[in-house]
Motif scaffolding. Sequence first.
Motif, PDB file in Angstrom:
ATOM      1  N   HIS A 116       0.862  -1.183   0.000  1.00  0.00           N
ATOM      2  CA  HIS A 116       0.000   0.000   0.000  1.00  0.00           C
ATOM      3  C   HIS A 116       0.897   1.231   0.000  1.00  0.00           C
ATOM      4  O   HIS A 116       1.757   1.383   0.880  1.00  0.00           O
ATOM      5  N   ASN A 152       0.911   5.503  -0.420  1.00  0.00           N
ATOM      6  CA  ASN A 152       0.141   6.741  -0.426  1.00  0.00           C
ATOM      7  C   ASN A 152       0.997   7.874  -0.985  1.00  0.00           C
ATOM      8  O   ASN A 152       2.131   8.086  -0.544  1.00  0.00           O
ATOM      9  N   ASP A 179       1.032  11.881  -1.437  1.00  0.00           N
ATOM     10  CA  ASP A 179       0.422  13.120  -0.943  1.00  0.00           C
ATOM     11  C   ASP A 179       1.180  14.298  -1.549  1.00  0.00           C
ATOM     12  O   ASP A 179       2.322  14.582  -1.166  1.00  0.00           O
ATOM     13  N   ASN A 230      -3.306  13.382  -5.613  1.00  0.00           N
ATOM     14  CA  ASN A 230      -3.244  12.581  -4.393  1.00  0.00           C
ATOM     15  C   ASN A 230      -3.893  11.225  -4.644  1.00  0.00           C
ATOM     16  O   ASN A 230      -4.997  11.143  -5.181  1.00  0.00           O
ATOM     17  N   ASP A 274      -3.687   6.541  -3.851  1.00  0.00           N
ATOM     18  CA  ASP A 274      -3.193   5.351  -3.153  1.00  0.00           C
ATOM     19  C   ASP A 274      -3.016   4.240  -4.177  1.00  0.00           C
ATOM     20  O   ASP A 274      -3.915   3.976  -4.977  1.00  0.00           O
TER      21      ASP A 274
END
Length: 391
Positions: A216, A218, A220, A228, A230
Amino acid sequence: MKLKASSLAAAVSAVLCADAWAVDPQYIKLSESLTFTPELKVGERYDDNFRAVEENEESSWITEITPTFVLGAEGRKSAYALTYSANTDIFHSSHKDDNTDHHLTADGALKFDARNLLKLKAGYHQVEDTAADDQNLTDGQRVENDKYTVANVGGVYTYGAQSARAQIDLSADYEELRYQNSDQVNAENERDTTALRTTFYYRVAPKTRALVEARHTNFDYVSNDRLNSDNIALLGGLTWDATARTSGTVKIGGEKKRFDDSSVDDASGSMWEVGVEWKPRTYSTFNLTTRRGIDEGDDGASSIETQSTTLSWGHKWLERLRSDVSYSYADNEYQDIDRDDKIKTVNLGLTYEMRRWLDVGVGYTYAEDDSSAIGESYERNIYSISVTASL
């Protein structure tokens, strides 16, 4: 840098491994467990398109000076390395492009017992790039090279002995990408990345383990909230060591990229990562690496679906003479914009080991980008000679 022949040394060979050096350097022993290893590489290369552009190519002789210093420490159940290198490029036909890249990394490994191992890493990199996907052009002229820093920290915790039937890796990484260009050039690409990964291994043969891996990541962005997102991936595969003259890892699965902004289309597809080494002879090694995945976007794209393959061959012709040949092909499909890049790269290298502490190398690189976007294709030839020395 040499390590004691111990299970700990094998576990942390990536931290303090002599094979990472082109030469076989001797270290300076500062104390019972502290060593210092210097290395210096000096090279000269001719690049006929050092900006990697389709038109208005610029060529130059470029002098490269790269000192590297490693401070290493080893205990009974731990090993650490602090590495600094500075890569200076002097452009004889364009001194305004002279620059020095700085790289500082720290690595460590702690083996608590036979079942518990922790590897840590951190780094800071300051880079100036004369060739980039976003050419920063105005009326066909270069405005400014890409200037950026990357700071990262992370680690991997392993539970389970090497000889155990089952083993698990838990890893976490954090990275900050920041640009130093004027007038907010490239500011939309600045981001913080947090990546988590879990890998479960199960031994199915003495030297072969099956694996399942979940990821996973992310992304940002500092100012470009539109991107933005995932990334979630699930893979399965095998990893094996020295079986029938081969070793390697094969991971196959799928990946999905979900954007926070509902106006941006999500991306998904198959994913794989393969790395295989074949040694038909002790003096000859073939390597195959291939990857398919979803990368971050650039030049207006929300993401890039990439597929790349590299085949390399290293051969030792004489005791002190070796050659290295590689061919790479990458297909980068940009999402949300009309652009598909097909990049080919050929590398040829010959190294003569004059002494244990001194290598002389010559090389040639050909790179070609066949892009569907106007003005993004290029061809590039690089001829080089270098000398690498240590203690």
